[in-house]
Design an enzyme around this catalytic site. Structure first.
Site, PDB file in Angstrom:
ATOM      1  N   GLY A 100       0.801  -1.221   0.000  1.00 29.04           N
ATOM      2  CA  GLY A 100       0.000   0.000   0.000  1.00 29.04           C
ATOM      3  C   GLY A 100       0.837   1.275   0.000  1.00 29.04           C
ATOM      4  N   GLY A 105      -1.520   8.043  -0.039  1.00 39.16           N
ATOM      5  CA  GLY A 105      -1.245   9.479  -0.022  1.00 39.16           C
ATOM      6  C   GLY A 105      -0.154   9.861   0.965  1.00 39.16           C
ATOM      7  N   MET A 107      -0.078  10.014   4.128  1.00 40.51           N
ATOM      8  CA  MET A 107      -0.458  10.703   5.376  1.00 40.51           C
ATOM      9  C   MET A 107      -0.061   9.838   6.564  1.00 40.51           C
ATOM     10  SD  MET A 107      -4.208  12.115   4.295  1.00 40.51           S
ATOM     11  CE  MET A 107      -4.555  13.033   5.782  1.00 40.51           C
ATOM     12  N   VAL A 235       0.663 -16.307  -3.726  1.00 40.62           N
ATOM     13  CA  VAL A 235       0.356 -17.510  -2.938  1.00 40.62           C
ATOM     14  C   VAL A 235      -1.127 -17.824  -3.124  1.00 40.62           C
ATOM     15  CG1 VAL A 235       0.416 -18.565  -0.651  1.00 40.62           C
ATOM     16  CG2 VAL A 235       2.134 -16.846  -1.271  1.00 40.62           C
ATOM     17  N   GLU A 347      -9.795  14.379   6.000  1.00 45.95           N
ATOM     18  CA  GLU A 347      -8.673  14.861   5.205  1.00 45.95           C
ATOM     19  C   GLU A 347      -9.200  15.921   4.237  1.00 45.95           C
ATOM     20  OE1 GLU A 347      -7.110  11.470   3.125  1.00 45.95           O
ATOM     21  OE2 GLU A 347      -6.440  12.651   1.429  1.00 45.95           O
ATOM     22  N   HIS A 430      -9.146   1.867   3.734  1.00 46.10           N
ATOM     23  CA  HIS A 430      -8.531   1.403   4.982  1.00 46.10           C
ATOM     24  C   HIS A 430      -9.209   0.160   5.556  1.00 46.10           C
ATOM     25  CE1 HIS A 430      -7.647   5.995   5.810  1.00 46.10           C
ATOM     26  NE2 HIS A 430      -6.912   5.523   4.824  1.00 46.10           N
ATOM     27  N   ASN A 468      -5.791   7.843   9.523  1.00 44.17           N
ATOM     28  CA  ASN A 468      -5.203   6.998   8.483  1.00 44.17           C
ATOM     29  C   ASN A 468      -4.279   5.971   9.162  1.00 44.17           C
ATOM     30  OD1 ASN A 468      -5.532   9.904   7.933  1.00 44.17           O
ATOM     31  ND2 ASN A 468      -5.431   9.219   5.833  1.00 44.17           N
ATOM     32  N   PHE A 470      -1.569   3.646   8.489  1.00 40.68           N
ATOM     33  CA  PHE A 470      -0.301   2.912   8.348  1.00 40.68           C
ATOM     34  C   PHE A 470       0.705   3.140   9.469  1.00 40.68           C
ATOM     35  CE2 PHE A 470       1.125   6.237   5.065  1.00 40.68           C
ATOM     36  CZ  PHE A 470       2.211   6.727   5.776  1.00 40.68           C
TER      37      PHE A 470
HETATM   38  P1  FDA Z   1      -0.512  -3.842   2.424  1.00 41.90           P
HETATM   39  O1  FDA Z   1      -1.816  -3.857   1.726  1.00 41.90           O
HETATM   40  O2  FDA Z   1       0.267  -2.584   2.444  1.00 41.90           O
HETATM   41  O3  FDA Z   1       0.441  -4.966   1.794  1.00 41.90           O
HETATM   42  C1  FDA Z   1       0.006  -6.257   1.489  1.00 41.90           C
HETATM   43  C2  FDA Z   1       0.850  -6.824   0.357  1.00 41.90           C
HETATM   44  O4  FDA Z   1       0.586  -8.212   0.224  1.00 41.90           O
HETATM   45  C3  FDA Z   1       0.554  -6.215  -1.009  1.00 41.90           C
HETATM   46  O5  FDA Z   1       1.744  -5.778  -1.622  1.00 41.90           O
HETATM   47  C4  FDA Z   1      -0.100  -7.351  -1.799  1.00 41.90           C
HETATM   48  O6  FDA Z   1       0.205  -7.329  -3.179  1.00 41.90           O
HETATM   49  C5  FDA Z   1       0.520  -8.577  -1.139  1.00 41.90           C
HETATM   50  N1  FDA Z   1      -0.315  -9.794  -1.252  1.00 41.90           N
HETATM   51  C6  FDA Z   1      -1.652  -9.902  -0.976  1.00 41.90           C
HETATM   52  N2  FDA Z   1      -2.070 -11.160  -1.182  1.00 41.90           N
HETATM   53  C7  FDA Z   1      -0.986 -11.870  -1.590  1.00 41.90           C
HETATM   54  C8  FDA Z   1      -0.792 -13.224  -1.983  1.00 41.90           C
HETATM   55  N3  FDA Z   1      -1.812 -14.109  -1.970  1.00 41.90           N
HETATM   56  N4  FDA Z   1       0.449 -13.625  -2.380  1.00 41.90           N
HETATM   57  C9  FDA Z   1       1.490 -12.729  -2.394  1.00 41.90           C
HETATM   58  N5  FDA Z   1       1.352 -11.435  -2.054  1.00 41.90           N
HETATM   59  C10 FDA Z   1       0.128 -11.005  -1.637  1.00 41.90           C
HETATM   60  N6  FDA Z   1      -2.987   4.956   4.923  1.00 41.90           N
HETATM   61  C11 FDA Z   1      -2.390   5.952   5.628  1.00 41.90           C
HETATM   62  O7  FDA Z   1      -2.024   5.767   6.788  1.00 41.90           O
HETATM   63  N7  FDA Z   1      -2.206   7.179   5.038  1.00 41.90           N
HETATM   64  C12 FDA Z   1      -2.617   7.449   3.760  1.00 41.90           C
HETATM   65  O8  FDA Z   1      -2.426   8.564   3.255  1.00 41.90           O
HETATM   66  C13 FDA Z   1      -3.263   6.405   3.040  1.00 41.90           C
HETATM   67  N8  FDA Z   1      -3.752   6.619   1.771  1.00 41.90           N
HETATM   68  C14 FDA Z   1      -4.249   5.562   1.033  1.00 41.90           C
HETATM   69  C15 FDA Z   1      -4.625   5.766  -0.298  1.00 41.90           C
HETATM   70  C16 FDA Z   1      -5.059   4.685  -1.066  1.00 41.90           C
HETATM   71  C17 FDA Z   1      -5.487   4.907  -2.477  1.00 41.90           C
HETATM   72  C18 FDA Z   1      -5.111   3.379  -0.496  1.00 41.90           C
HETATM   73  C19 FDA Z   1      -5.558   2.210  -1.298  1.00 41.90           C
HETATM   74  C20 FDA Z   1      -4.744   3.192   0.821  1.00 41.90           C
HETATM   75  C21 FDA Z   1      -4.311   4.268   1.596  1.00 41.90           C
HETATM   76  N9  FDA Z   1      -3.911   4.091   2.916  1.00 41.90           N
HETATM   77  C22 FDA Z   1      -3.384   5.139   3.637  1.00 41.90           C
HETATM   78  C23 FDA Z   1      -4.020   2.764   3.572  1.00 41.90           C
HETATM   79  C24 FDA Z   1      -2.680   2.038   3.711  1.00 41.90           C
HETATM   80  O9  FDA Z   1      -1.961   2.063   2.500  1.00 41.90           O
HETATM   81  C25 FDA Z   1      -2.959   0.592   4.154  1.00 41.90           C
HETATM   82  O10 FDA Z   1      -3.663   0.643   5.375  1.00 41.90           O
HETATM   83  C26 FDA Z   1      -1.688  -0.211   4.340  1.00 41.90           C
HETATM   84  O11 FDA Z   1      -0.950  -0.293   3.146  1.00 41.90           O
HETATM   85  C27 FDA Z   1      -1.979  -1.615   4.842  1.00 41.90           C
HETATM   86  O12 FDA Z   1      -0.769  -2.206   5.222  1.00 41.90           O
HETATM   87  P2  FDA Z   1      -0.637  -3.774   5.362  1.00 41.90           P
HETATM   88  O13 FDA Z   1       0.737  -4.062   5.879  1.00 41.90           O
HETATM   89  O14 FDA Z   1      -1.797  -4.281   6.122  1.00 41.90           O
HETATM   90  O15 FDA Z   1      -0.782  -4.386   3.883  1.00 41.90           O
END
Ligand code: FDA
Length: 491
Positions: A100, A105, A107, A235, A347, A430, A468, A470
């Site tokens: 992600g 963004g 933030m 996977v 935001e 989120h 937000n 992360f």
């Molecule tokens: P995350 O989703 O980051 O990583 C999971 C990874 O696992 C991915 O790379 C995926 O491809 C991989 N994966 C999944 N299934 C798999 C499989 N079966 N085999 C192999 N790989 C696999 N948050 C914030 O705090 N500030 C912000 O500004 C924003 N803005 C924002 C904008 C947009 C457009 C989105 C979509 C999201 C945000 N977020 C955010 C949210 C934030 O990005 C999100 O909460 C985190 O990335 C989640 O982190 P995780 O470690 O849970 O998983």
């Protein structure tokens, strides 16, 4: 091809995966990350901007998938933004080395301590606020925009207008930290370096400026020499063996999504960091297909972090709206969290359309009064989500209250340009929960009913964190992996 006796495998390279990899590698452990998305740095393919969606803009789709205004047709490619569609909610997620962090963004918001205590009553809040949160802000390279630059930069007119209008309506605003390097942005503005945030780059990736995980945690982990990242490795299912080790069935794909190889990995220790939806899919699908043991709490206590989008049109039309040129990096927020009737944070979001659309966009984050539940449908082999309008009704009430108050003080109407009726109840960035810390896992993320399986990602947070997420996901991952290492789980 088989990979036997791999000591530790991490699935996913987002926040939870990157933190786990770094701390394990620093402790001298050999780690493999399996990531379904592309390693963009290695591939050397540039990210596209919002105005011209290209290869990076969508995960194997024929059309762009921004939250609104998708008119672009695409050749399917393993892009960084994916959307998972459910009956009443669409969930956007990142794909690629960095998860992600590639699409978001940037933030970087630390939750309010009182709410953190409410959400995680069993955690030592003092230790989080004195140690884990400062640690992750440093590792993630969090910084704050210079106030004078913000005041003078034409690309931040949307923030200045948004804040001015919020104050006029009686709301309190706050400066929002970010992982985008604001010193770099100042140089972009002076045309000393290539532009990124000032060139409408964000949800399809930033070519410069943004400290995504590939530039922070993952880079440090690779520098230890103990980490190998296999990208384009998806996977499919996990099996638990009699000796409590795991066998993973993995598809290696190419950038068009075509199958390159079927692989089998055997590992002693497995960390699931596939993001909330990815982790739940793996657990529930494996359970349905091969009887993989899952605890009864898995899938429960899921939420959208109170995400609710809304917008207003014709913000001060006579004075020139919110600006034709907008930075993609948000730096302002409205903090109404302490209002007992309408608690929310929002935001002040950019809408860089290349022209002044005189529209203000807001992503509200509310409390989640009614949680949802994730299950698995064996017929179409996909997740189902028990979530509908009743889960978001209070969020809608807050958005209505907010828009009415803003319009009364400043003029304007609810934006029908962006959403049906001006409300985006079904937009979720989120997803959180479903594998909650201390419920489906022990106090450090070790899954119940398993001896060698850990979950370290957003699914540990019970559906809500009030800002937000992360920074919180990263801090919880730091806390868990530190304690798991101390407990000799990876000895
Ligand atoms: P995350 O989703 O980051 O990583 C999971 C990874 O696992 C991915 O790379 C995926 O491809 C991989 N994966 C999944 N299934 C798999 C499989 N079966 N085999 C192999 N790989 C696999 N948050 C914030 O705090 N500030 C912000 O500004 C924003 N803005 C924002 C904008 C947009 C457009 C989105 C979509 C999201 C945000 N977020 C955010 C949210 C934030 O990005 C999100 O909460 C985190 O990335 C989640 O982190 P995780 O470690 O849970 O998983």
């Amino acid at each position: 091809k088989e990979y036997n006796d791999v000591p530790i495998i991490i699935i996913g390279s987002g926040y939870g995966g990157a933190v786990s990899a770094l701390r394990l590698c620093e402790a001298g452990k050999k780690v493999i990350i399996l990531e379904m998305g592309l390693n963009w740095e290695k591939a050397g393919i540039p990210f596209s901007n919002l105005l011209k969606p290209g290869k990076s803009s969508a995960w194997l789709k024929k059309k762009s998938i921004a939250p609104f205004m998708n008119i672009f047709s695409l050749t399917p490619f393993t892009g960084i933004l994916d959307r998972l569609d459910f009956d009443h909610i669409n969930i956007w997620v990142g794909r690629g080395v960095g998860g992600g962090s590639l699409v978001n963004g940037g933030m970087a918001v630390t939750p309010k301590e009182s709410y953190f205590k409410e959400v995680f009553p069993d955690l030592d809040a003092e230790k989080f606020y004195n140690h884990y949160f400062p640690l992750v802000r440093e590792e993630l390279k969090v910084n704050v925009i210079d106030e004078q630059f913000l005041e003078e930069c034409p690309y931040y007119k949307f923030t200045r207008v948004g804040e001015e209008e919020a104050h006029k309506a009686g709301f309190k605003t706050m400066r929002v930290p970010n992982v985008y390097d604001f010193k770099y942005m100042e140089k972009e503005f002076r045309n000393e370096v290539p532009r990124s945030a000032l060139n409408t780059e964000v949800i399809y990736g930033n070519n410069y400026g943004k400290n995504s995980l590939d530039k922070t945690y993952l880079r440090k982990a690779l520098e230890t020499g103990n980490l190998e990242i296999l990208d384009l490795h998806r996977v499919q299912t996990i099996q638990m063996n009699d000796d409590k080790s795991y066998t993973l069935h993995v598809q290696q794909i190419d950038t068009s999504g075509a199958l390159v190889a079927q692989k089998v990995f055997n590992c002693k220790k497995l960390i699931l960091s596939a993001g909330t939806m990815g982790t739940l899919q793996l657990l529930l699908q494996s359970h349905a297909e091969n009887g993989f043991p899952v605890h009864e709490k898995i899938g429960k206590n899921w939420g959208n972090n109170g995400n609710f989008m809304t917008g207003r049109n014709w913000v001060k039309p006579l004075s020139g709206g919110t600006g034709a040129k907008q930075s993609t990096i948000p730096v302002g927020g409205i903090d109404n969290w302490d209002d007992p009737e309408h608690p929310f944070f929002t935001e002040i979001a950019p809408l860089p359309m290349g022209m002044d659309v005189a529209t203000a966009l807001y992503l509200l984050i509310n409390r989640v009064d009614k949680k949802g539940e994730v299950a698995y449908n064996t017929t179409n082999k996909s997740l189902t989500l028990n979530w509908n309008e009743s889960n978001t009704s209070k969020m809608k009430e807050n958005a209505q209250y907010f828009i009415r108050k803003m319009n009364k003080a400043n003029g304007g109407t609810r934006s029908h340009l962006l959403f049906n009726n001006g409300f985006g109840a079904d937009i979720c960035y989120h997803p959180l929960g479903g594998c909650v810390l201390g419920e489906a896992t022990n106090e450090y993320g070790k899954l119940k009913d398993h001896e060698n399986l850990y979950v370290l990602d957003g699914s540990l947070i019970p559906g809500t964190i009030g800002v937000n997420p992360f920074v919180t996901i990263t801090a919880i991952a730091e806390y868990c992996i530190e304690n798991l290492i101390v407990q000799n789980e990876f000895a």
